[in-house]
Structure formats: C-alpha cells, structure tokens
Design a protein around this motif. Structure first.
Motif, PDB file in Angstrom:
ATOM      1  N   ASN A   1       8.224  76.989  69.940  1.00 44.42           N
ATOM      2  CA  ASN A   1       8.198  76.122  68.744  1.00 44.42           C
ATOM      3  C   ASN A   1       7.591  74.777  69.129  1.00 44.42           C
ATOM      4  O   ASN A   1       7.355  74.509  70.313  1.00 44.42           O
ATOM      5  CB  ASN A   1       9.614  75.947  68.162  1.00 44.42           C
ATOM      6  CG  ASN A   1      10.577  75.440  69.209  1.00 44.42           C
ATOM      7  OD1 ASN A   1      10.467  74.312  69.652  1.00 44.42           O
ATOM      8  ND2 ASN A   1      11.503  76.292  69.640  1.00 44.42           N
ATOM      9  N   GLY A   2       7.381  73.922  68.132  1.00 42.26           N
ATOM     10  CA  GLY A   2       6.736  72.636  68.375  1.00 42.26           C
ATOM     11  C   GLY A   2       7.627  71.643  69.103  1.00 42.26           C
ATOM     12  O   GLY A   2       7.126  70.731  69.778  1.00 42.26           O
ATOM     13  N   THR A   3       8.936  71.800  68.992  1.00 37.13           N
ATOM     14  CA  THR A   3       9.858  70.906  69.705  1.00 37.13           C
ATOM     15  C   THR A   3       9.789  71.206  71.202  1.00 37.13           C
ATOM     16  O   THR A   3       9.660  70.298  72.032  1.00 37.13           O
ATOM     17  CB  THR A   3      11.304  71.113  69.192  1.00 37.13           C
ATOM     18  OG1 THR A   3      11.284  71.092  67.763  1.00 37.13           O
ATOM     19  CG2 THR A   3      12.229  70.034  69.703  1.00 37.13           C
TER      20      THR A   3
ATOM     21  N   LEU B   1       6.654  69.864  72.817  1.00 35.31           N
ATOM     22  CA  LEU B   1       6.745  68.450  73.211  1.00 35.31           C
ATOM     23  C   LEU B   1       7.520  68.301  74.519  1.00 35.31           C
ATOM     24  O   LEU B   1       7.121  67.544  75.410  1.00 35.31           O
ATOM     25  CB  LEU B   1       7.436  67.637  72.108  1.00 35.31           C
ATOM     26  CG  LEU B   1       6.580  67.298  70.884  1.00 35.31           C
ATOM     27  CD1 LEU B   1       7.458  66.824  69.730  1.00 35.31           C
ATOM     28  CD2 LEU B   1       5.548  66.223  71.236  1.00 35.31           C
TER      29      LEU B   1
ATOM     30  N   ALA C   1       9.391  63.886  61.984  1.00 35.63           N
ATOM     31  CA  ALA C   1      10.424  64.918  62.010  1.00 35.63           C
ATOM     32  C   ALA C   1      11.351  64.594  63.187  1.00 35.63           C
ATOM     33  O   ALA C   1      10.889  64.154  64.246  1.00 35.63           O
ATOM     34  CB  ALA C   1       9.763  66.274  62.218  1.00 35.63           C
TER      35      ALA C   1
ATOM     36  N   ALA D   1      12.471  66.329  65.278  1.00 35.76           N
ATOM     37  CA  ALA D   1      12.034  67.099  66.446  1.00 35.76           C
ATOM     38  C   ALA D   1      11.369  66.233  67.511  1.00 35.76           C
ATOM     39  O   ALA D   1      11.578  66.431  68.710  1.00 35.76           O
ATOM     40  CB  ALA D   1      11.059  68.182  65.989  1.00 35.76           C
ATOM     41  N   THR D   2      10.545  65.277  67.082  1.00 34.49           N
ATOM     42  CA  THR D   2       9.811  64.453  68.045  1.00 34.49           C
ATOM     43  C   THR D   2      10.788  63.722  68.962  1.00 34.49           C
ATOM     44  O   THR D   2      10.602  63.650  70.180  1.00 34.49           O
ATOM     45  CB  THR D   2       8.917  63.429  67.298  1.00 34.49           C
ATOM     46  OG1 THR D   2       8.207  64.104  66.257  1.00 34.49           O
ATOM     47  CG2 THR D   2       7.931  62.763  68.226  1.00 34.49           C
TER      48      THR D   2
ATOM     49  N   VAL E   1       2.280  60.592  66.750  1.00 35.94           N
ATOM     50  CA  VAL E   1       2.437  61.642  65.731  1.00 35.94           C
ATOM     51  C   VAL E   1       1.335  61.482  64.683  1.00 35.94           C
ATOM     52  O   VAL E   1       1.235  60.433  64.039  1.00 35.94           O
ATOM     53  CB  VAL E   1       3.826  61.548  65.058  1.00 35.94           C
ATOM     54  CG1 VAL E   1       4.010  62.688  64.055  1.00 35.94           C
ATOM     55  CG2 VAL E   1       4.941  61.566  66.100  1.00 35.94           C
TER      56      VAL E   1
ATOM     57  N   ASP F   1       1.225  64.531  69.122  1.00 38.21           N
ATOM     58  CA  ASP F   1       2.040  65.500  68.379  1.00 38.21           C
ATOM     59  C   ASP F   1       1.220  65.926  67.163  1.00 38.21           C
ATOM     60  O   ASP F   1       1.118  65.187  66.170  1.00 38.21           O
ATOM     61  CB  ASP F   1       3.372  64.856  67.973  1.00 38.21           C
ATOM     62  CG  ASP F   1       4.290  65.822  67.216  1.00 38.21           C
ATOM     63  OD1 ASP F   1       3.802  66.877  66.766  1.00 38.21           O
ATOM     64  OD2 ASP F   1       5.482  65.499  67.057  1.00 38.21           O
TER      65      ASP F   1
ATOM     66  N   ALA G   1       1.706  68.613  65.249  1.00 41.01           N
ATOM     67  CA  ALA G   1       2.436  69.607  64.456  1.00 41.01           C
ATOM     68  C   ALA G   1       1.973  69.620  62.997  1.00 41.01           C
ATOM     69  O   ALA G   1       2.072  70.643  62.321  1.00 41.01           O
ATOM     70  CB  ALA G   1       3.936  69.327  64.518  1.00 41.01           C
ATOM     71  N   GLN G   2       1.472  68.470  62.517  1.00 41.22           N
ATOM     72  CA  GLN G   2       1.061  68.386  61.109  1.00 41.22           C
ATOM     73  C   GLN G   2      -0.450  68.175  60.990  1.00 41.22           C
ATOM     74  O   GLN G   2      -0.904  67.737  59.930  1.00 41.22           O
ATOM     75  CB  GLN G   2       1.809  67.232  60.425  1.00 41.22           C
ATOM     76  CG  GLN G   2       3.322  67.375  60.524  1.00 41.22           C
ATOM     77  CD  GLN G   2       4.082  66.416  59.620  1.00 41.22           C
ATOM     78  OE1 GLN G   2       3.495  65.704  58.806  1.00 41.22           O
ATOM     79  NE2 GLN G   2       5.402  66.403  59.740  1.00 41.22           N
TER      80      GLN G   2
ATOM     81  N   SER H   1       3.010  72.777  66.409  1.00 42.73           N
ATOM     82  CA  SER H   1       4.058  73.655  65.868  1.00 42.73           C
ATOM     83  C   SER H   1       3.372  74.666  64.954  1.00 42.73           C
ATOM     84  O   SER H   1       2.429  74.315  64.238  1.00 42.73           O
ATOM     85  CB  SER H   1       5.046  72.826  65.040  1.00 42.73           C
ATOM     86  OG  SER H   1       5.810  73.686  64.199  1.00 42.73           O
TER      87      SER H   1
ATOM     88  N   TYR I   1       5.389  76.429  62.794  1.00 45.97           N
ATOM     89  CA  TYR I   1       6.430  76.672  61.784  1.00 45.97           C
ATOM     90  C   TYR I   1       5.738  77.161  60.502  1.00 45.97           C
ATOM     91  O   TYR I   1       4.614  76.733  60.202  1.00 45.97           O
ATOM     92  CB  TYR I   1       7.203  75.365  61.546  1.00 45.97           C
ATOM     93  CG  TYR I   1       8.364  75.491  60.614  1.00 45.97           C
ATOM     94  CD1 TYR I   1       9.555  76.087  61.028  1.00 45.97           C
ATOM     95  CD2 TYR I   1       8.268  75.045  59.296  1.00 45.97           C
ATOM     96  CE1 TYR I   1      10.612  76.230  60.160  1.00 45.97           C
ATOM     97  CE2 TYR I   1       9.340  75.178  58.422  1.00 45.97           C
ATOM     98  CZ  TYR I   1      10.500  75.777  58.858  1.00 45.97           C
ATOM     99  OH  TYR I   1      11.547  75.931  57.997  1.00 45.97           O
TER     100      TYR I   1
ATOM    101  N   GLY J   1       6.932  79.225  66.312  1.00 45.69           N
ATOM    102  CA  GLY J   1       5.896  79.277  67.336  1.00 45.69           C
ATOM    103  C   GLY J   1       5.418  77.873  67.634  1.00 45.69           C
ATOM    104  O   GLY J   1       5.611  76.948  66.833  1.00 45.69           O
TER     105      GLY J   1
ATOM    106  N   TYR K   1      10.047  61.579  55.120  1.00 45.58           N
ATOM    107  CA  TYR K   1      11.394  62.074  55.352  1.00 45.58           C
ATOM    108  C   TYR K   1      12.359  61.130  54.689  1.00 45.58           C
ATOM    109  O   TYR K   1      12.110  59.928  54.693  1.00 45.58           O
ATOM    110  CB  TYR K   1      11.633  62.175  56.855  1.00 45.58           C
ATOM    111  CG  TYR K   1      10.681  63.211  57.460  1.00 45.58           C
ATOM    112  CD1 TYR K   1      11.007  64.559  57.459  1.00 45.58           C
ATOM    113  CD2 TYR K   1       9.433  62.823  57.939  1.00 45.58           C
ATOM    114  CE1 TYR K   1      10.130  65.499  57.972  1.00 45.58           C
ATOM    115  CE2 TYR K   1       8.557  63.769  58.441  1.00 45.58           C
ATOM    116  CZ  TYR K   1       8.902  65.101  58.447  1.00 45.58           C
ATOM    117  OH  TYR K   1       8.020  66.024  58.916  1.00 45.58           O
TER     118      TYR K   1
HETATM  119  C1  LIG Z   1       5.701  65.907  63.552  1.00 42.47           C
HETATM  120  C2  LIG Z   1       6.456  67.109  64.039  1.00 42.47           C
HETATM  121  N1  LIG Z   1       6.730  67.217  65.349  1.00 42.47           N
HETATM  122  C3  LIG Z   1       7.390  68.272  65.847  1.00 42.47           C
HETATM  123  C4  LIG Z   1       7.815  69.297  65.030  1.00 42.47           C
HETATM  124  C5  LIG Z   1       8.613  70.413  65.632  1.00 42.47           C
HETATM  125  O1  LIG Z   1       8.127  71.670  65.416  1.00 42.47           O
HETATM  126  P1  LIG Z   1       9.090  72.951  65.347  1.00 42.47           P
HETATM  127  O2  LIG Z   1       9.811  72.917  64.049  1.00 42.47           O
HETATM  128  O3  LIG Z   1       8.144  74.093  65.489  1.00 42.47           O
HETATM  129  O4  LIG Z   1      10.030  72.856  66.525  1.00 42.47           O
HETATM  130  C6  LIG Z   1       7.521  69.244  63.658  1.00 42.47           C
HETATM  131  C7  LIG Z   1       7.888  70.333  62.726  1.00 42.47           C
HETATM  132  O5  LIG Z   1       8.965  70.496  62.284  1.00 42.47           O
HETATM  133  C8  LIG Z   1       6.848  68.116  63.153  1.00 42.47           C
HETATM  134  O6  LIG Z   1       6.563  68.011  61.844  1.00 42.47           O
END
Ligand SMILES: Cc1ncc(COP(=O)(O)O)c(C=O)c1O
Length: 375
Positions: free
Chosen positions: A63-65, A68, A90, A92-93, A141, A167, A169-170, A191, A193, A204, A320
């Motif tokens: 996953n994206g987390t 990182l 998110a 997650a970062t 990000v 990052d 992910a987006q 990510s 997702y 993933g 968010y």
């Molecule tokens: C900016 C950002 N970083 C990291 C993530 C983490 O990705 P994941 O949900 O695949 O762990 C996300 C997604 O949720 C995200 O939007």
C-alpha cells in the motif's frame, strides 16, 4: 417521476465495469498461473510502471503507507531523525513517519494551492525547532493531483542536505515543466488504493527511484529483509503487491493517460460552470500539469452547499475535514512549523470535493455543471 440516481463523489466500481473484459481476463490469467505473490505479473507491472514513469526501477508493495515507510528506511531514516511534511494530507503520510520511528514535523501549506509552503520548510531548516532530532528528510505531498512547489522546495532541501521523498499517492501522471512527478526528488511513493487515478481492486503501492542500490534495498525490506530466500540481511516487513492486483494494475496502467485526459476535460467543464459564480475554480500552478485526482473547491458555507448538491443528486466529499495536527491521535504532541498550520486549519473548514472519475458520463457532468452554475 423517478428521482435521478445519486452521482457519488468517487466510484471505483465504475472503473472496474469500464474495463471489465480486460480486467476479468487478466485476473483469470493470474489465477491460472498458480503463483499469487511476487511473480510474473508483479515483475511485469514493476517494469511497465517504471518505464511509464521514467525511473530506473519501481518496487511494488502492499500500500502507499508502506511505500512511504520503505522509502524512509531506504535512506536509513528512523529513530533519531525528524521528517518534515504537511498536516493537510491523508493521515497515512504522518503515520508512515511514525511507523519507522522517526519524528514528524508538520508544516503549513501555501494559501490557494494546498501544498507545502516552501517558506516554512526554509524556516525550520535554517532554524530547527528546539528539542527535535535533526531534520533528515521532507515528504512532499503532491495533493489532489497537482505538483507541490518543487521549483522552490528542491533547492532549499539540497542546500540543507535533506532527502526529498515525493508522495505521489494522488498524482499518477501529473507533471511539472513536462517531467512526471515521482522523477524529481530523491525517491517517490505511490498508492494504488481503488479510488486513486491508478487504482487496484484492493490495496497496492510502489516505491520508484533512479538508484539501483536503493531499489534493491526496498525490494529486500518489503520481504523481511531477504536478499536470498529465507535469509534476512536486515530486519524488514511483509508488504508485497499480490499477483491479482499487479495483473489488474497492468490493464489499468495502459488506460491511465487517456483517463487523466478525461479527468482534465471534466475539470474544464466544472471550471466553465463556475464562471460568474462566487466560487472560484481550483488554482493551477504555473508549469504544472494537473491530473485532478480530486476537484476541490473552497466554500465557506460548506454544509449548506453540500446539502444543496445532495438534493440535486450530487455527492461530495471533504479531503480532509480535520488536519492531522488537530486529530486526537496527534494533537498536543506533534511538532509544528512557525505558522502553526493556520492556513491548513482554515482550508480544512472550507474544502469540498466534487465527483471526479473518468467514467462520469457527459450527462452526469452536465447535471453537475447545471447545479454548480446555480451555486
Ligand atoms: C497523500 C497520500 N499519501 C499516502 C496515502 C496512503 O496510501 P494507502 O492508502 O495505499 O496506504 C494516501 C492514500 O490514502 C494519500 O492520499
């Protein structure tokens, strides 16, 4: 008369249905291969994704987390290091920074553009906040599908010898001055997702880099630190991209550039509908190509506007609602930059995301535009 069906803000099921024959065939191929984790499909996806991105290597992970956390580990960033990033992201970062045992330092965003304020980064690197371990890295990000201010951030980070992790992910496919995001810093993470621009049908992620040595370290770290099977060189984790998701991602990658173009066309239609209203369309950074992971407006009367759109059958989201530094898990213990994330807190009260995915039909886009024009 029947009520028109609600248009959701995100719709990963529509993404599956749009490519169903190709995805079903890829899934059947992966199922019949008899190999389900780290095999042919994963290797092929890694090669295709890095070729598409323009990096030397891409390493799939869970996953994206985790991506990182693996990127931080690849630079030996953990306990005894501070990592700067934004609060407007998110969770997650920030979770990834703490996963590796490092200390997060949350900085404010540029007004209007929602990404890291370079002045804040310069301030904390020039005069590090008392009591924190040394700042070793910054996670930049690229939020909502648009580049952060790398023109300003990269020279600041270089001057202070700080690692830059993008990052992405987006921001799959977004660019700055014609170069894809994920190729501009020291290492990049993605990510997959399901709602992302390149979304799996499950979890993933990937780490991308030009550095072969770090790529092979990430590949080892994602599987217990194994260099050879069952033998760990250093402690790692289990964060592997499975074969089904890799096979699905290969199908979707082939459509990504066209789908990003469709997202931009939808964004242009929304921009047009907002002309003459009190609501400004999202700002674009000069030289940046936006891929509209999200189409985000600022609306002071957000609750009322969301309710009106809901009545018109239009779903919205908030990305968010609570900045990371104000969430109970982090409040009163996480370090902040000099601006104390004031721009972030104001943005969180007003941001609102419209439906945005390439499968929106022209009819749905028209319906949304009609409602926007009345805002
Ligand atoms: C900016 C950002 N970083 C990291 C993530 C983490 O990705 P994941 O949900 O695949 O762990 C996300 C997604 O949720 C995200 O939007």
């Amino acid at each position: 008369m029947n009520e028109p069906a609600m248009i959701p803000q995100a719709n990963p099921g529509a993404g599956y249905r749009a490519l169903q024959p190709e995805i079903d065939a890829a899934v059947a191929r992966a199922l019949h291969s008899g190999w389900y984790v780290l095999g042919q499909e994963g290797r092929a996806f890694e090669a295709e994704f890095s070729a598409w991105l323009g990096t030397r290597a891409a390493i799939g992970c869970g996953n994206g987390t985790d991506a990182l956390a693996l990127a931080l580990r690849a630079f030996d960033i953990g306990p005894g290091a501070t990592v700067a990033t934004v609060s407007h992201t998110a969770v997650a970062t920030v979770a990834a920074i703490e996963m590796v045992g490092a200390t997060p330092l949350l900085l404010d965003i540029e007004p209007g553009l929602f990404t890291l304020d370079p002045a804040e980064l310069d301030a904390v690197l020039t005069q590090p906040p008392a009591g924190l371990p040394p700042i070793r890295a910054v996670i930049v990000v690229h939020l909502y599908g648009q580049s952060a201010n790398l023109d300003a951030i990269l020279p600041i980070a270089r001057r202070h010898g700080v690692t830059v992790i993008e990052d992405c992910a987006q921001a799959h496919g977004a660019a700055l001055h014609g170069r894809r995001l994920g190729t501009l810093g020291d290492i990049a993470t993605f990510s997959f997702y399901p709602t992302k621009n390149l979304g799996a049908l499950g979890d993933g992620g990937a780490v991308a880099t030009f550095d072969a040595a770090r790529a092979s370290r990430v590949a080892a770290l994602r599987q217990y630190g194994w260099r050879a099977h069952y033998v760990s060189d250093e402690p790692g984790i289990n964060s592997r991209l499975d074969e089904l998701q890799a096979a699905i991602l290969r199908v979707k990658l082939a459509h990504l550039d066209a789908q990003n173009a469709r997202r931009r066309a939808i964004a242009a239609a929304y921009d047009g509908a907002l002309a003459g209203t009190a609501v400004a369309p999202p700002s674009r950074r000069d030289g940046a190509e936006h891929v509209f992971h999200l189409y985000v407006l600022r609306v002071p009367e957000r609750d009322a506007v969301q309710a009106r759109l809901r009545e018109a059958g239009i779903g919205t989201g908030v990305h968010y609602p609570v900045p990371v530094h104000l969430q109970s898990a982090y409040r009163d213990r996480v370090a902040l930059g000099p601006a104390t994330c004031a721009v972030t807190a104001a943005a969180a009260r007003e941001v609102m995301s419209l439906p945005m995915y390439p499968e929106l039909t022209d009819g749905q886009v028209d319906r949304i535009c009609t409602a926007l024009h009345r805002l």
